[in-house]
Enzyme design. Structure first.
Site, PDB file in Angstrom:
ATOM      1  N   ARG A 149      32.922 -61.320  68.639  1.00 47.47           N
ATOM      2  CA  ARG A 149      32.009 -60.415  69.376  1.00 47.47           C
ATOM      3  C   ARG A 149      32.663 -59.044  69.423  1.00 47.47           C
ATOM      4  O   ARG A 149      33.870 -58.938  69.701  1.00 47.47           O
ATOM      5  CB  ARG A 149      31.778 -60.930  70.794  1.00 47.47           C
ATOM      6  CG  ARG A 149      31.093 -59.902  71.680  1.00 47.47           C
ATOM      7  CD  ARG A 149      30.624 -60.481  72.976  1.00 47.47           C
ATOM      8  NE  ARG A 149      29.487 -61.364  72.771  1.00 47.47           N
ATOM      9  CZ  ARG A 149      28.751 -61.858  73.767  1.00 47.47           C
ATOM     10  NH1 ARG A 149      29.032 -61.563  75.016  1.00 47.47           N
ATOM     11  NH2 ARG A 149      27.731 -62.650  73.510  1.00 47.47           N
ATOM     12  N   ARG A 176      29.121 -67.292  78.574  1.00 52.07           N
ATOM     13  CA  ARG A 176      28.467 -68.403  77.867  1.00 52.07           C
ATOM     14  C   ARG A 176      28.836 -68.488  76.398  1.00 52.07           C
ATOM     15  O   ARG A 176      29.124 -69.569  75.885  1.00 52.07           O
ATOM     16  CB  ARG A 176      26.938 -68.267  77.932  1.00 52.07           C
ATOM     17  CG  ARG A 176      26.302 -68.975  79.089  1.00 52.07           C
ATOM     18  CD  ARG A 176      25.060 -68.208  79.483  1.00 52.07           C
ATOM     19  NE  ARG A 176      25.462 -66.900  79.936  1.00 52.07           N
ATOM     20  CZ  ARG A 176      25.805 -66.632  81.191  1.00 52.07           C
ATOM     21  NH1 ARG A 176      25.721 -67.549  82.104  1.00 52.07           N
ATOM     22  NH2 ARG A 176      26.212 -65.434  81.547  1.00 52.07           N
ATOM     23  N   THR A 177      28.774 -67.373  75.704  1.00 49.25           N
ATOM     24  CA  THR A 177      28.936 -67.463  74.249  1.00 49.25           C
ATOM     25  C   THR A 177      30.339 -67.956  73.909  1.00 49.25           C
ATOM     26  O   THR A 177      30.516 -68.912  73.153  1.00 49.25           O
ATOM     27  CB  THR A 177      28.646 -66.098  73.591  1.00 49.25           C
ATOM     28  OG1 THR A 177      27.344 -65.692  73.998  1.00 49.25           O
ATOM     29  CG2 THR A 177      28.695 -66.200  72.075  1.00 49.25           C
ATOM     30  N   HIS A 208      22.560 -61.039  67.527  1.00 48.68           N
ATOM     31  CA  HIS A 208      23.254 -62.112  68.236  1.00 48.68           C
ATOM     32  C   HIS A 208      22.684 -63.435  67.716  1.00 48.68           C
ATOM     33  O   HIS A 208      21.947 -64.132  68.422  1.00 48.68           O
ATOM     34  CB  HIS A 208      23.033 -61.953  69.742  1.00 48.68           C
ATOM     35  CG  HIS A 208      23.921 -62.771  70.613  1.00 48.68           C
ATOM     36  ND1 HIS A 208      24.673 -63.833  70.141  1.00 48.68           N
ATOM     37  CD2 HIS A 208      24.177 -62.692  71.950  1.00 48.68           C
ATOM     38  CE1 HIS A 208      25.333 -64.377  71.151  1.00 48.68           C
ATOM     39  NE2 HIS A 208      25.064 -63.696  72.252  1.00 48.68           N
ATOM     40  N   LYS A 253      46.268 -51.472  70.147  1.00 53.23           N
ATOM     41  CA  LYS A 253      47.326 -50.679  69.481  1.00 53.23           C
ATOM     42  C   LYS A 253      46.765 -49.944  68.271  1.00 53.23           C
ATOM     43  O   LYS A 253      47.501 -49.271  67.553  1.00 53.23           O
ATOM     44  CB  LYS A 253      48.447 -51.606  69.012  1.00 53.23           C
ATOM     45  CG  LYS A 253      49.104 -52.422  70.094  1.00 53.23           C
ATOM     46  CD  LYS A 253      50.178 -53.309  69.469  1.00 53.23           C
ATOM     47  CE  LYS A 253      50.783 -54.240  70.494  1.00 53.23           C
ATOM     48  NZ  LYS A 253      51.620 -55.263  69.830  1.00 53.23           N
TER      49      LYS A 253
HETATM   50  C1  NCD Z   1      23.616 -61.759  75.943  1.00 55.56           C
HETATM   51  C2  NCD Z   1      24.467 -60.847  75.082  1.00 55.56           C
HETATM   52  O1  NCD Z   1      25.691 -60.859  75.160  1.00 55.56           O
HETATM   53  O2  NCD Z   1      23.848 -60.124  74.305  1.00 55.56           O
HETATM   54  N1  NCD Z   1      24.370 -62.740  76.598  1.00 55.56           N
HETATM   55  C3  NCD Z   1      24.660 -63.900  75.964  1.00 55.56           C
HETATM   56  O3  NCD Z   1      25.337 -63.924  74.968  1.00 55.56           O
HETATM   57  N2  NCD Z   1      24.110 -65.017  76.455  1.00 55.56           N
HETATM   58  C4  NCD Z   1      22.682 -61.052  76.825  1.00 55.56           C
HETATM   59  C5  NCD Z   1      23.206 -60.017  77.749  1.00 55.56           C
HETATM   60  O4  NCD Z   1      24.401 -59.743  77.834  1.00 55.56           O
HETATM   61  O5  NCD Z   1      22.370 -59.445  78.456  1.00 55.56           O
END
Ligand code: NCD
Length: 306
Positions: free
Chosen positions: A101, A51-52, A129, A80
């Site tokens: 991320r 999703r993100t 997040h 690397k």
């Molecule tokens: C979450 C995350 O990555 O922290 N997912 C997301 O970004 N929607 C929650 C999760 O992974 O449980």
């Protein structure tokens, strides 16, 4: 230049601007279809995501911009041995904005120090997040009509769940918020959040171990997955993974207008029978993630609608 590393990087009024803009985009998406023409978003994902990453990409494409990036550390020069600092210096000359991320807490913050483009934290380890928080706030605002006067239950892995940490930090700034923190002993929220955020801000909260007991009190129930990838030992994960399972029977204890949120992915913690309950809004929540990221990109790039 502004980055978004922690949910607190945005003031309450900046947050309101982003949520309002996301609302306008939902009403009139065509108006925003070309506002980022010629701009590029880099998605630097050193950890899995569905999703993100894809909602960031969809957001930039919806704004008329383009996207580039990588979706695993293995396919980048991190494998690397390249540092985040070196990577971002280079990406700064390839793109106008980036979403990162990373499994290590603080990596996007380090990147922001070396970057000459805005850096958005798309999840750093078990820490924060902030764009999930924007998604959650838009969902609550849209479907509940308010961000104050709420009793919010957080259930599941409150220790490692970065979405929980960020949302708690953001919600304590609104009036009359009560938290009910539902978790096994080992997965309680970190002490720093209890002491530096909840106690310092004088927020009412209680910690409990049984979901059914508190269901009738809640205006919102934020379910979370037990974060397998953050456990040091698999036995602990297996023992704790099914601590809470929300099903139709438990939903029967809830208020008629209680909403169930979940950042997704869901594993076992919400039975699929709950999906058809009108109070289950987690798929709608994922949809809102695109609009709020469109609004965020526009704000950070200082782009106006035509
Ligand atoms: C979450 C995350 O990555 O922290 N997912 C997301 O970004 N929607 C929650 C999760 O992974 O449980």
């Amino acid at each position: 230049m502004k980055h978004l590393i922690s949910p607190l990087d945005l003031s309450v009024s900046e947050l309101k601007d982003i949520l309002d803009l996301a609302g306008e985009i939902i009403e009139n998406p065509k108006k925003y279809a070309n506002v980022c023409q010629g701009k590029k978003l880099a998605t630097l994902f050193y950890e899995p995501s569905t999703r993100t990453r894809l909602s960031f990409e969809a957001a930039m494409l919806n704004l008329g911009g383009s996207v580039l990036g990588f979706s695993s550390a293995d396919s980048s020069s991190a494998s690397k041995g390249e540092s985040v600092a070196d990577t971002i210096r280079v990406i700064s000359s390839y793109a106008d904005i980036c979403a990162m991320r990373h499994p290590k807490e603080g990596a996007p913050l380090v990147a922001s120090i070396y970057s000459s483009i805005p850096v958005i934290n798309a999840g750093d380890g078990g820490h924060n997040h902030p764009t999930q928080t924007l998604t959650d706030l838009l969902t609550i605002q849209k479907l509940k009509g308010r961000l104050n006067n709420l009793t919010v239950g957080f259930c599941g892995d409150l220790k490692f769940g970065r979405t929980v940490h960020s949302l708690i930090n953001a919600l304590v700034r609104y009036d009359n918020i009560n938290f009910v923190l539902i978790s096994p002993e080992e997965l309680r929220i970190p002490a720093y959040l209890r002491e530096e955020v909840l106690d310092t801000c004088n927020v009412a909260y209680k910690e409990v171990k049984v979901l059914e007991e508190v269901m009738p009190q809640l205006d919102l129930l934020y379910m979370t997955r037990v974060q397998k990838e953050r456990f040091f030992n698999e036995e602990d994960y297996i023992r704790l993974k099914d601590s809470f399972i929300l099903d139709a029977q438990k939903m029967a204890y809830a208020k008629e207008d209680m909403l169930v949120l979940h950042p997704l992915p869901r594993v076992n913690e919400i039975s699929t029978e709950v999906d058809n309950d009108p109070r289950a809004v987690y798929f709608k929540q994922a949809e809102f993630g695109v609009y709020v990221r469109m609004a965020l990109i526009m704000k950070l790039l200082e782009v106006e609608s035509c």
